[in-house]
Design a protein around this motif. Structure first.
Motif, PDB file in Angstrom:
ATOM      1  N   ILE A 217       0.840  -1.204   0.000  1.00  0.00           N
ATOM      2  CA  ILE A 217       0.000   0.000   0.000  1.00  0.00           C
ATOM      3  C   ILE A 217       0.872   1.250   0.000  1.00  0.00           C
ATOM      4  O   ILE A 217       1.998   1.253   0.510  1.00  0.00           O
ATOM      5  CB  ILE A 217      -1.008   0.088   1.186  1.00  0.00           C
ATOM      6  CG1 ILE A 217      -0.319  -0.111   2.523  1.00  0.00           C
ATOM      7  CG2 ILE A 217      -2.158  -0.855   1.015  1.00  0.00           C
ATOM      8  CD1 ILE A 217      -1.261   0.146   3.704  1.00  0.00           C
ATOM      9  N   GLU A 218       0.289   2.301  -0.563  1.00  0.00           N
ATOM     10  CA  GLU A 218       0.973   3.597  -0.611  1.00  0.00           C
ATOM     11  C   GLU A 218       0.724   4.304   0.727  1.00  0.00           C
ATOM     12  O   GLU A 218      -0.394   4.735   1.012  1.00  0.00           O
ATOM     13  CB  GLU A 218       0.397   4.417  -1.770  1.00  0.00           C
ATOM     14  CG  GLU A 218       1.178   5.676  -2.070  1.00  0.00           C
ATOM     15  CD  GLU A 218       0.662   6.346  -3.341  1.00  0.00           C
ATOM     16  OE1 GLU A 218       1.496   6.634  -4.223  1.00  0.00           O
ATOM     17  OE2 GLU A 218      -0.563   6.576  -3.465  1.00  0.00           O
ATOM     18  N   ILE A 227      -1.297  11.494  10.336  1.00  0.00           N
ATOM     19  CA  ILE A 227      -2.078  10.518  11.134  1.00  0.00           C
ATOM     20  C   ILE A 227      -2.478   9.340  10.231  1.00  0.00           C
ATOM     21  O   ILE A 227      -2.351   8.175  10.607  1.00  0.00           O
ATOM     22  CB  ILE A 227      -3.328  11.196  11.753  1.00  0.00           C
ATOM     23  CG1 ILE A 227      -2.878  12.270  12.747  1.00  0.00           C
ATOM     24  CG2 ILE A 227      -4.245  10.176  12.423  1.00  0.00           C
ATOM     25  CD1 ILE A 227      -3.966  13.210  13.211  1.00  0.00           C
ATOM     26  N   LEU A 228      -2.928   9.676   9.016  1.00  0.00           N
ATOM     27  CA  LEU A 228      -3.317   8.620   8.069  1.00  0.00           C
ATOM     28  C   LEU A 228      -2.100   7.778   7.663  1.00  0.00           C
ATOM     29  O   LEU A 228      -2.180   6.548   7.573  1.00  0.00           O
ATOM     30  CB  LEU A 228      -3.963   9.235   6.825  1.00  0.00           C
ATOM     31  CG  LEU A 228      -5.416   9.711   6.975  1.00  0.00           C
ATOM     32  CD1 LEU A 228      -5.842  10.542   5.780  1.00  0.00           C
ATOM     33  CD2 LEU A 228      -6.354   8.522   7.151  1.00  0.00           C
ATOM     34  N   LEU A 233       0.828   2.798   7.814  1.00  0.00           N
ATOM     35  CA  LEU A 233       2.116   2.162   8.111  1.00  0.00           C
ATOM     36  C   LEU A 233       1.882   0.970   9.046  1.00  0.00           C
ATOM     37  O   LEU A 233       2.374  -0.142   8.808  1.00  0.00           O
ATOM     38  CB  LEU A 233       3.044   3.195   8.766  1.00  0.00           C
ATOM     39  CG  LEU A 233       4.489   2.795   8.940  1.00  0.00           C
ATOM     40  CD1 LEU A 233       5.149   2.550   7.587  1.00  0.00           C
ATOM     41  CD2 LEU A 233       5.271   3.895   9.680  1.00  0.00           C
ATOM     42  N   GLU A 234       1.090   1.199  10.074  1.00  0.00           N
ATOM     43  CA  GLU A 234       0.790   0.113  11.022  1.00  0.00           C
ATOM     44  C   GLU A 234       0.007  -1.007  10.329  1.00  0.00           C
ATOM     45  O   GLU A 234       0.260  -2.186  10.554  1.00  0.00           O
ATOM     46  CB  GLU A 234       0.001   0.659  12.217  1.00  0.00           C
ATOM     47  CG  GLU A 234       0.934   1.361  13.190  1.00  0.00           C
ATOM     48  CD  GLU A 234       0.214   2.195  14.232  1.00  0.00           C
ATOM     49  OE1 GLU A 234      -1.014   2.074  14.369  1.00  0.00           O
ATOM     50  OE2 GLU A 234       0.914   2.993  14.895  1.00  0.00           O
ATOM     51  N   PHE A 235      -0.903  -0.601   9.446  1.00  0.00           N
ATOM     52  CA  PHE A 235      -1.699  -1.586   8.686  1.00  0.00           C
ATOM     53  C   PHE A 235      -0.770  -2.454   7.826  1.00  0.00           C
ATOM     54  O   PHE A 235      -0.913  -3.672   7.764  1.00  0.00           O
ATOM     55  CB  PHE A 235      -2.720  -0.836   7.812  1.00  0.00           C
ATOM     56  CG  PHE A 235      -3.672  -1.738   7.088  1.00  0.00           C
ATOM     57  CD1 PHE A 235      -4.890  -2.095   7.654  1.00  0.00           C
ATOM     58  CD2 PHE A 235      -3.358  -2.238   5.827  1.00  0.00           C
ATOM     59  CE1 PHE A 235      -5.769  -2.941   6.984  1.00  0.00           C
ATOM     60  CE2 PHE A 235      -4.234  -3.072   5.150  1.00  0.00           C
ATOM     61  CZ  PHE A 235      -5.441  -3.419   5.737  1.00  0.00           C
ATOM     62  N   ALA A 236       0.215  -1.777   7.201  1.00  0.00           N
ATOM     63  CA  ALA A 236       1.155  -2.500   6.329  1.00  0.00           C
ATOM     64  C   ALA A 236       1.982  -3.500   7.152  1.00  0.00           C
ATOM     65  O   ALA A 236       2.164  -4.651   6.740  1.00  0.00           O
ATOM     66  CB  ALA A 236       2.065  -1.514   5.601  1.00  0.00           C
ATOM     67  N   TYR A 237       2.456  -3.060   8.324  1.00  0.00           N
ATOM     68  CA  TYR A 237       3.249  -3.969   9.170  1.00  0.00           C
ATOM     69  C   TYR A 237       2.408  -5.171   9.583  1.00  0.00           C
ATOM     70  O   TYR A 237       2.847  -6.308   9.519  1.00  0.00           O
ATOM     71  CB  TYR A 237       3.743  -3.241  10.430  1.00  0.00           C
ATOM     72  CG  TYR A 237       4.887  -2.285  10.164  1.00  0.00           C
ATOM     73  CD1 TYR A 237       5.853  -2.561   9.192  1.00  0.00           C
ATOM     74  CD2 TYR A 237       5.011  -1.105  10.892  1.00  0.00           C
ATOM     75  CE1 TYR A 237       6.892  -1.678   8.941  1.00  0.00           C
ATOM     76  CE2 TYR A 237       6.055  -0.218  10.653  1.00  0.00           C
ATOM     77  CZ  TYR A 237       6.992  -0.513   9.672  1.00  0.00           C
ATOM     78  OH  TYR A 237       8.005   0.354   9.433  1.00  0.00           O
ATOM     79  N   VAL A 242       4.229  -4.446   1.440  1.00  0.00           N
ATOM     80  CA  VAL A 242       5.312  -3.511   1.148  1.00  0.00           C
ATOM     81  C   VAL A 242       4.750  -2.090   1.183  1.00  0.00           C
ATOM     82  O   VAL A 242       3.549  -1.872   1.012  1.00  0.00           O
ATOM     83  CB  VAL A 242       6.025  -3.785  -0.213  1.00  0.00           C
ATOM     84  CG1 VAL A 242       6.866  -5.024  -0.144  1.00  0.00           C
ATOM     85  CG2 VAL A 242       5.048  -3.840  -1.362  1.00  0.00           C
ATOM     86  N   ILE A 243       5.662  -1.137   1.423  1.00  0.00           N
ATOM     87  CA  ILE A 243       5.267   0.254   1.652  1.00  0.00           C
ATOM     88  C   ILE A 243       5.846   1.112   0.535  1.00  0.00           C
ATOM     89  O   ILE A 243       7.019   0.979   0.192  1.00  0.00           O
ATOM     90  CB  ILE A 243       5.873   0.719   2.996  1.00  0.00           C
ATOM     91  CG1 ILE A 243       5.221  -0.045   4.150  1.00  0.00           C
ATOM     92  CG2 ILE A 243       5.740   2.229   3.188  1.00  0.00           C
ATOM     93  CD1 ILE A 243       6.093  -0.065   5.381  1.00  0.00           C
TER      94      ILE A 243
END
Ligand code: AMP
Ligand code: ZN
Ligand code: FE
Ligand code: FE
Length: 281
Positions: A217-218, A227-228, A233-237, A242-243
């Motif tokens: 995700i971007e 905040i988003l 970032l937490e969702f990706a982890y 990949v980020i």
């Protein structure tokens, strides 16, 4: 090429005149260089034609260029944009598929023109239609013409009055399904990434996309506040995604040139490459 290290700046979401930006591939490379960015990805809507000319200049200027694309996908009426990175832009069946999408875009563009005419609006679009028959046409082209002709004072006003999804001159695009978009990117050797996930506004949907094979995700985008970004970032982890991040620059098509407003560090690119090497086997 200048030596690139993990702290160098990168921008992985940039459009060109081959879709709906006002910057040519050359302009993009020079702009990036002026902003101190050493790695860029060209991610035009439904076209890969800017990649070769951009690559030629990028090589001369010592900029690393990642070939990319941004596909529109539809999920029961909801639009999601899927970015593809490290794709092979030369594969004929993929180019043919993109050409079909651009022809559908042109049909839709002409329908929106007709709707604008019903409001007494006459736009001169011959040059847009004929200069480059392969151009990927969209609402930003119309918004710019509306502004140029004085029908609106700004691009956002064009969307607020005529072109926004719930406005009278909007016509829906023909789109791939999420599964088709993700699978196609995989088949041409790429990594699939959901662009600007905040626009989707529904994390449960992203979980469905992951089941379809979404790779990332971007996290960093000019319209995603800190905040988003933190949230994604937490969702990706959590979901092993990949980020990526980038400016989604459309040149002056969106009021100002955005290259350089969202800079990620090259270590994210290194992680993308590592991921690609693992999944390509
Ligand atoms: P299209 O692919 O033709 O539907 O056009 C989508 C493009 O229009 C994307 O680049 C969007 O970022 C842009 N866009 C959509 N809504 C707006 C808006 N309200 N203001 C400015 N640009 C917009
Ligand atoms: Zn665009
Ligand atoms: Fe997008
Ligand atoms: Fe984009």
């Amino acid at each position: 090429m200048a030596k690139i290290d993990a702290q160098c700046k990168a921008d992985l979401h940039i459009h060109t005149t081959f879709s709906d930006s006002t910057l040519s591939p050359e302009d993009v490379v020079y702009n990036a260089k002026n902003k101190g960015i050493f790695c860029i990805a060209i991610t035009d809507h439904d076209t890969v034609d800017a990649i070769k000319p951009a690559q030629d200049i990028a090589e001369k200027e010592g900029i690393e260029l990642i070939p990319g694309v941004e596909l529109t996908a539809d999920l029961n009426g909801i639009e999601a944009h899927i970015l593809g990175y490290f794709i092979d832009p030369t594969i004929p069946w993929f180019q043919e598929m993109l050409l079909k999408l651009r022809i559908a875009r042109k049909r839709r563009f002409l329908k929106m023109l007709e709707k604008l005419q019903e409001f007494g609006i006459k736009l001169e679009v011959d040059s847009l239609l004929s200069e480059d028959k392969n151009r990927s046409l969209g609402r930003l082209h119309l918004a710019r013409e509306l502004k140029k002709k004085g029908y609106v004072k700004s691009i956002p006003e064009a969307f607020e009055r005529y072109l926004g999804e719930d406005k009278p001159c909007y016509v829906k695009k023909e789109a791939l399904s999420i599964k088709q978009a993700i699978t196609m990117i995989k088949q041409i050797g790429g990594i699939s990434v959901l662009a600007h996930p905040f626009l989707l506004g529904n994390d449960d949907l992203i979980i469905n996309f992951i089941k379809e094979g979404l790779d990332g995700i971007e996290v960093y985008h000019p319209e995603q506040n800190s905040i988003l970004s933190r949230h994604y970032l937490e969702f990706a982890y959590k979901h092993n995604l990949v980020i990526t991040g980038g400016s989604d620059c459309h040149g002056e098509g969106k009021a100002k040139v955005l290259i350089g407003t969202v800079k990620i560090t090259y270590d994210l690119v290194l992680q993308l490459k590592k991921y690609r090497n693992v999944t390509a086997t």
